[in-house]
Write a protein that holds these residues in place. Structure first.
Motif, short mmCIF file in Angstrom:
data_model
loop_
_atom_site.label_atom_id
_atom_site.label_comp_id
_atom_site.label_asym_id
_atom_site.label_seq_id
_atom_site.Cartn_x
_atom_site.Cartn_y
_atom_site.Cartn_z
N ASN A 1 0.93 -1.20 -0.09
CA ASN A 1 0.02 0.27 0.12
C ASN A 1 0.79 1.34 -0.15
N ILE A 2 0.47 2.11 -0.66
CA ILE A 2 1.00 3.56 -0.80
C ILE A 2 -0.09 4.55 -0.80
N LYS A 3 0.02 5.06 0.36
CA LYS A 3 -0.99 6.40 0.55
C LYS A 3 -0.26 7.37 1.19
N ILE A 4 0.27 8.33 0.28
CA ILE A 4 1.05 9.35 0.74
C ILE A 4 0.20 10.48 1.03
N ASN B 1 7.04 10.68 13.24
CA ASN B 1 5.83 9.97 14.02
C ASN B 1 6.84 8.66 14.60
N GLU B 2 6.93 8.43 15.82
CA GLU B 2 8.07 7.51 16.38
C GLU B 2 7.42 6.13 15.70
N VAL C 1 7.40 4.61 6.52
CA VAL C 1 6.26 3.69 6.22
C VAL C 1 5.65 3.33 7.55
N LYS C 2 4.64 3.30 7.84
CA LYS C 2 4.04 2.88 9.03
C LYS C 2 2.95 1.89 8.78
N ASN C 3 2.93 0.85 9.62
CA ASN C 3 1.93 -0.36 9.31
C ASN C 3 1.93 -0.95 7.85
N ASN C 4 3.34 -1.06 7.54
CA ASN C 4 3.62 -1.52 6.02
C ASN C 4 2.85 -0.57 4.95
#
Length: 162
Positions: A39-42, A90-91, A141-144
């Motif tokens: 998934n790519i959601k910029i 974001n950490e 990348v967060k949550n893949n």
């Protein structure tokens, strides 16, 4: 592959295999975010700041060198430090860098590179080795899911009278 890429105004296009120029007979080492993650959601564009260190020069940014020379001079022991400038952090976000060498010299040296490296750092340092219109990309990348992206063109070249 599911691709939910958002359209943000005035941002560079993420590198994709279908838009890549010829790599000649170089090994195909380039990786692409669109093939690495599902998934790519910029939702955040990341600005990349630079510090160029060249012996004999005061440390400057890429735009400062480009204004003076049109390209970044190539000298031994020179480096470019890439820094995430945008306040987005974001950490839970993991950071991946991609450095892609472009041009005849990169192809002849079999050094197009382009691997996506997970060093999870807000900075990345690269040596200045040879001319070409190279580029650097950063992926958050967060949550893949790729949720942050930045790209910077890096024009390196021989400069006369420096």
């Amino acid at each position: 592959m599911k691709n939910d890429e958002c359209k943000l105004k005035n941002i560079p296009r993420m590198s994709q295999r279908r838009f890549r120029g010829s790599i000649g007979r170089s090994d195909d080492t380039e990786e692409f975010a669109t093939e690495k993650w599902d998934n790519i959601k910029i939702d955040h564009y990341i600005e990349i700041e630079t510090k160029v260190s060249i012996p004999g020069f005061v440390e400057k940014t890429i735009p400062q060198f480009i204004r003076k020379f049109t390209r970044i001079p190539i000298k031994d022991n020179s480096t470019i430090k890439f820094i995430i400038k945008s306040p987005y952090n974001n950490e839970k976000t993991k950071w991946f860098w991609k450095v892609r060498n472009v041009g005849d010299i990169a192809i002849s040296k079999n050094m197009i590179r382009g691997q996506i490296i997970n060093d999870n750092s807000l900075t990345h340092v690269e040596p200045i080795n040879f001319s070409g219109n190279h580029f650097v990309e950063i992926y958050g990348v967060k949550n893949n899911i790729v949720c942050a992206f930045g790209r910077l063109e890096v024009k390196l070249g021989d400069v006369k009278n420096i």
